[in-house]
Design a protein around this motif. Structure first.
Motif, PDB file in Angstrom:
ATOM      1  N   GLY A  38       0.985  -1.049   0.013  1.00 38.59           N
ATOM      2  CA  GLY A  38      -0.178  -0.050   0.199  1.00 38.59           C
ATOM      3  C   GLY A  38       0.964   1.358   0.427  1.00 38.59           C
ATOM      4  O   GLY A  38       0.428   2.154  -0.384  1.00 38.59           O
ATOM      5  N   GLU A  39       1.831   1.059   0.630  1.00 37.57           N
ATOM      6  CA  GLU A  39       2.818   2.468   0.431  1.00 37.57           C
ATOM      7  C   GLU A  39       3.412   2.823  -1.048  1.00 37.57           C
ATOM      8  O   GLU A  39       3.267   3.707  -0.891  1.00 37.57           O
ATOM      9  N   GLU A  40       3.744   1.628  -1.253  1.00 40.75           N
ATOM     10  CA  GLU A  40       4.372   1.801  -2.764  1.00 40.75           C
ATOM     11  C   GLU A  40       3.191   2.565  -3.514  1.00 40.75           C
ATOM     12  O   GLU A  40       3.131   3.615  -4.671  1.00 40.75           O
ATOM     13  N   ALA A  41       1.741   1.586  -3.226  1.00 40.81           N
ATOM     14  CA  ALA A  41       0.865   2.122  -4.412  1.00 40.81           C
ATOM     15  C   ALA A  41       0.698   4.107  -3.969  1.00 40.81           C
ATOM     16  O   ALA A  41       0.174   3.974  -5.025  1.00 40.81           O
ATOM     17  N   LEU A  42       0.480   4.170  -2.433  1.00 38.63           N
ATOM     18  CA  LEU A  42      -0.170   5.729  -2.459  1.00 38.63           C
ATOM     19  C   LEU A  42       1.419   6.605  -3.475  1.00 38.63           C
ATOM     20  O   LEU A  42       0.871   7.749  -3.587  1.00 38.63           O
ATOM     21  N   GLN A  43       2.450   5.882  -3.650  1.00 40.67           N
ATOM     22  CA  GLN A  43       2.890   7.209  -4.207  1.00 40.67           C
ATOM     23  C   GLN A  43       3.060   7.341  -5.289  1.00 40.67           C
ATOM     24  O   GLN A  43       2.632   8.615  -6.461  1.00 40.67           O
ATOM     25  N   ILE A  44       2.980   6.060  -5.983  1.00 43.57           N
ATOM     26  CA  ILE A  44       2.303   6.290  -7.442  1.00 43.57           C
ATOM     27  C   ILE A  44       1.153   6.552  -7.882  1.00 43.57           C
ATOM     28  O   ILE A  44       1.320   7.044  -8.493  1.00 43.57           O
ATOM     29  N   PHE A  45      -0.210   6.217  -6.557  1.00 42.34           N
ATOM     30  CA  PHE A  45      -0.751   6.630  -7.345  1.00 42.34           C
ATOM     31  C   PHE A  45      -1.131   8.690  -6.949  1.00 42.34           C
ATOM     32  O   PHE A  45      -1.348   9.175  -8.009  1.00 42.34           O
ATOM     33  N   GLU A  46      -0.264   9.448  -6.352  1.00 46.77           N
ATOM     34  CA  GLU A  46       0.306  11.112  -5.911  1.00 46.77           C
ATOM     35  C   GLU A  46       0.785  11.248  -7.413  1.00 46.77           C
ATOM     36  O   GLU A  46       0.573  12.346  -7.698  1.00 46.77           O
ATOM     37  N   ARG A  47       1.651  11.074  -8.112  1.00 46.56           N
ATOM     38  CA  ARG A  47       2.602  11.026  -9.240  1.00 46.56           C
ATOM     39  C   ARG A  47       1.226  11.205 -10.243  1.00 46.56           C
ATOM     40  O   ARG A  47       1.517  11.702 -11.328  1.00 46.56           O
ATOM     41  N   GLY A  48      -0.095  10.533 -10.022  1.00 45.33           N
ATOM     42  CA  GLY A  48      -1.161  11.504 -11.011  1.00 45.33           C
ATOM     43  C   GLY A  48      -1.328   9.983 -12.158  1.00 45.33           C
ATOM     44  O   GLY A  48      -0.563   8.941 -12.527  1.00 45.33           O
ATOM     45  N   GLY A  49      -2.179  10.115 -13.133  1.00 47.84           N
ATOM     46  CA  GLY A  49      -2.639   9.507 -14.299  1.00 47.84           C
ATOM     47  C   GLY A  49      -3.665   7.884 -13.768  1.00 47.84           C
ATOM     48  O   GLY A  49      -3.511   6.847 -14.996  1.00 47.84           O
ATOM     49  N   ILE A  50      -3.512   7.859 -13.409  1.00 41.75           N
ATOM     50  CA  ILE A  50      -4.258   6.415 -12.294  1.00 41.75           C
ATOM     51  C   ILE A  50      -5.983   6.747 -12.525  1.00 41.75           C
ATOM     52  O   ILE A  50      -6.446   7.593 -11.990  1.00 41.75           O
ATOM     53  N   ASP A  51      -6.537   5.306 -13.175  1.00 41.84           N
ATOM     54  CA  ASP A  51      -8.465   5.283 -13.437  1.00 41.84           C
ATOM     55  C   ASP A  51      -8.544   4.172 -12.509  1.00 41.84           C
ATOM     56  O   ASP A  51      -9.311   4.510 -11.930  1.00 41.84           O
ATOM     57  N   ALA A  52      -7.954   3.728 -11.996  1.00 42.51           N
ATOM     58  CA  ALA A  52      -8.887   2.485 -11.379  1.00 42.51           C
ATOM     59  C   ALA A  52      -7.555   1.879 -10.293  1.00 42.51           C
ATOM     60  O   ALA A  52      -5.745   1.530 -10.545  1.00 42.51           O
ATOM     61  N   ILE A  53      -8.170   1.404  -9.355  1.00 40.66           N
ATOM     62  CA  ILE A  53      -7.028   0.517  -8.252  1.00 40.66           C
ATOM     63  C   ILE A  53      -7.335  -1.004  -7.907  1.00 40.66           C
ATOM     64  O   ILE A  53      -8.709  -0.785  -7.409  1.00 40.66           O
ATOM     65  N   LEU A  54      -6.548  -2.154  -8.148  1.00 45.66           N
ATOM     66  CA  LEU A  54      -7.148  -3.371  -7.919  1.00 45.66           C
ATOM     67  C   LEU A  54      -6.198  -3.446  -6.667  1.00 45.66           C
ATOM     68  O   LEU A  54      -5.186  -4.003  -6.309  1.00 45.66           O
ATOM     69  N   THR A  55      -6.911  -3.793  -5.775  1.00 45.53           N
ATOM     70  CA  THR A  55      -5.544  -4.105  -4.318  1.00 45.53           C
ATOM     71  C   THR A  55      -6.104  -5.289  -3.460  1.00 45.53           C
ATOM     72  O   THR A  55      -7.122  -5.518  -2.966  1.00 45.53           O
ATOM     73  N   ASP A  56      -5.379  -5.841  -3.031  1.00 44.96           N
ATOM     74  CA  ASP A  56      -5.293  -7.036  -2.140  1.00 44.96           C
ATOM     75  C   ASP A  56      -5.828  -6.335  -0.690  1.00 44.96           C
ATOM     76  O   ASP A  56      -5.579  -5.215  -0.370  1.00 44.96           O
ATOM     77  N   VAL A  57      -6.193  -7.006   0.742  1.00 48.14           N
ATOM     78  CA  VAL A  57      -6.517  -6.387   2.146  1.00 48.14           C
ATOM     79  C   VAL A  57      -5.533  -6.487   2.527  1.00 48.14           C
ATOM     80  O   VAL A  57      -4.943  -5.708   3.478  1.00 48.14           O
ATOM     81  N   MET A  58      -4.547  -8.068   2.547  1.00 45.01           N
ATOM     82  CA  MET A  58      -3.520  -8.178   3.667  1.00 45.01           C
ATOM     83  C   MET A  58      -2.266  -8.089   2.878  1.00 45.01           C
ATOM     84  O   MET A  58      -2.123  -9.072   2.441  1.00 45.01           O
ATOM     85  N   MET A  59      -1.873  -6.617   3.760  1.00 42.10           N
ATOM     86  CA  MET A  59      -0.084  -6.241   2.965  1.00 42.10           C
ATOM     87  C   MET A  59       0.495  -6.001   4.440  1.00 42.10           C
ATOM     88  O   MET A  59       0.484  -5.482   4.481  1.00 42.10           O
ATOM     89  N   PRO A  60       2.074  -5.781   3.802  1.00 39.83           N
ATOM     90  CA  PRO A  60       3.043  -5.162   5.081  1.00 39.83           C
ATOM     91  C   PRO A  60       2.480  -3.414   4.982  1.00 39.83           C
ATOM     92  O   PRO A  60       2.283  -2.764   3.655  1.00 39.83           O
ATOM     93  N   ARG A  61       2.755  -3.413   5.600  1.00 41.90           N
ATOM     94  CA  ARG A  61       3.225  -1.689   5.781  1.00 41.90           C
ATOM     95  C   ARG A  61       1.954  -1.163   6.300  1.00 41.90           C
ATOM     96  O   ARG A  61       1.016  -1.036   6.723  1.00 41.90           O
ATOM     97  N   VAL A  62       1.362  -0.895   5.009  1.00 39.72           N
ATOM     98  CA  VAL A  62      -0.162   0.035   4.187  1.00 39.72           C
ATOM     99  C   VAL A  62      -0.939  -0.960   3.784  1.00 39.72           C
ATOM    100  O   VAL A  62      -1.302  -1.492   2.851  1.00 39.72           O
ATOM    101  N   ASP A  63      -1.909  -1.572   5.062  1.00 37.73           N
ATOM    102  CA  ASP A  63      -3.099  -2.604   4.086  1.00 37.73           C
ATOM    103  C   ASP A  63      -4.437  -1.930   3.271  1.00 37.73           C
ATOM    104  O   ASP A  63      -4.127  -1.172   2.981  1.00 37.73           O
ATOM    105  N   GLY A  64      -4.656  -2.982   2.473  1.00 33.49           N
ATOM    106  CA  GLY A  64      -5.830  -2.421   1.713  1.00 33.49           C
ATOM    107  C   GLY A  64      -6.823  -1.335   2.400  1.00 33.49           C
ATOM    108  O   GLY A  64      -6.911  -0.399   1.441  1.00 33.49           O
ATOM    109  N   LEU A  65      -7.219  -2.071   2.925  1.00 32.07           N
ATOM    110  CA  LEU A  65      -8.459  -0.999   3.703  1.00 32.07           C
ATOM    111  C   LEU A  65      -7.752   0.089   4.041  1.00 32.07           C
ATOM    112  O   LEU A  65      -8.450   0.849   3.466  1.00 32.07           O
ATOM    113  N   GLU A  66      -6.597   0.101   4.732  1.00 36.51           N
ATOM    114  CA  GLU A  66      -5.911   1.627   5.089  1.00 36.51           C
ATOM    115  C   GLU A  66      -5.369   2.353   3.837  1.00 36.51           C
ATOM    116  O   GLU A  66      -5.978   3.644   3.308  1.00 36.51           O
TER     117      GLU A  66
END
Length: 379
Positions: A49-77
């Motif tokens: 999730g932490e890496e996903a937030l960095q990618i999202f903040e760079r812009g250009g994302i239309d949809a996100i497909l995410t697992d729930v149980m992940m290290p650092r930042v989980d899917g719900l967060e």
């Protein structure tokens, strides 16, 4: 409603290759399977999730497909943070846990869909397609609500702007008809002059409305043609109607010879005229308004400076907002509709240019416009 959904679905099919899907899962094999299933889209991936937030903040994302149980930042967060930043972003939750509490938490955080593991690749692709259609509908509804709000605000602003001069003229005429005034009284002659000014102001408001209406109805496409800024700028400065109110303010124009630029003459002239008019309108009783043009190789730099009342630091970020007006004296009677700088920025950006403002109260304002030699329409 069916037609709207159908149109959105067609647009989605035509635009799939331009949509970007972010897949977030700590299992590389899951990410790879999802990428293969969504080959019609541009896909990027994140391992947590932490890496996903960095990618999202760079812009250009239309949809996100995410697992729930992940290290650092989980899917719900991740879901909560994404929705806080962009409520219409599509977020689909993948989970191997049919936990009712987890599903309720995700729904409360506005998850767009759920896909259970092990993954059904057909269901995965269908879920993303449907979620993007849902996003298009959300954005369209949001745009309609925003348009309705802007329309209400604009009508309220117009009624306020027209009410004061109309009331002044009406009261004067009523008193004149009732015989309250002595036609030979000096006060009557003074009031008549004021009424004439109010009538001229009403005429200017109508002219401004027609001007904005013409520009807004001209559509989004630019009609580019060769334009010589070194000859256009002096004409816009001298033709400003604001000079009628500022006899003590002196114009100064310094333009370097420059190569022709491909511009939409109507839109760009409108944008530049708004900035020039503001520089004159907000000048003090005396001073100077300076307009300069410099050819900087790949772009032209236009600077408009005045020695006027200036703009407070906390107001600077708002000056390009619709209907916002600088009212240093808090009279509520600033002329205009607060649309000039909004459209000025829009039209300059359409040409691939930029506009910035620096200002200091009681010292003056400096507006810098940069226009590339090769104008283009912002997509």
């Amino acid at each position: 409603m069916f037609q709207l959904t159908q149109n959105s679905d067609q647009a989605l099919v035509q635009d799939k290759e331009q949509k970007t899907i972010l897949i977030v899962d700590d299992e590389a094999v899951i990410r790879d399977l999802c990428m293969r299933a969504l080959h019609d889209y541009h896909v990027v991936e994140a391992a947590n999730g932490e890496e996903a937030l960095q990618i999202f903040e760079r812009g250009g994302i239309d949809a996100i497909l995410t697992d729930v149980m992940m290290p650092r930042v989980d899917g719900l967060e991740l879901l909560k943070r994404i929705k806080e930043k962009e409520p219409t972003m599509v977020v689909i939750i993948m989970t191997g846990y049919a936990d009712k509490e987890l599903i309720l938490k995700a729904l409360k955080a506005d998850a767009d869909d759920f896909i259970t593991k092990p993954l059904n690749l057909l269901q995965l692709k269908s879920g993303v397609d449907k979620a993007l259609v849902k996003k298009a509908l959300k954005e369209e509804i949001a745009n309609l609500k925003n348009l309705d709000r802007l329309k209400t605000n604009f009508l309220s602003l117009i009624s306020h702007k027209f009410r004061t001069p109309i009331t002044t003229i009406s009261l004067f005429l009523q008193n004149l008809a009732a015989g309250v005034y002595d036609p030979c009284d000096e006060t009557v002659r003074q009031h008549t002059g004021l009424i004439y000014d109010e009538a001229c102001y009403l005429g200017q408001l109508v002219s401004d409305l027609l001007s904005f209406s013409t520009v807004m109805d001209s559509g989004g496409a630019l009609r580019l043609e060769p334009c010589d800024l070194s000859s256009l700028i002096p004409k816009l400065v001298t033709s400003s109607k604001e000079w009628n109110e500022k006899h003590g303010v002196t114009p100064q124009v310094q333009v370097e010879p420059s190569q022709e630029v491909m511009l939409d003459r109507e839109k760009f002239s409108f944008a530049l005229q708004q900035v020039i008019d503001n520089a004159i309108k907000f000048s003090k009783k005396s001073g100077m308004v300076r307009v300069t043009l410099q050819d900087e190789g790949e772009s032209n730099r236009i600077v408009i400076e005045d020695q006027g009342i200036g703009i407070a630091r906390d107001a600077l970020p708002k000056v390009f907002e619709k209907f916002y007006q600088v009212d240093a004296n808090r009279t509520g009677q600033v002329r205009g509709f607060g649309l000039g700088l909004f459209y000025a920025r829009e039209f300059i950006r359409m040409h691939g240019g930029s506009i910035g403002i620096e200002s200091e109260p009681e010292v003056g304002t400096r507006v810098t416009i940069t226009i590339p030699h090769k104008g283009h329409q912002d997509s």
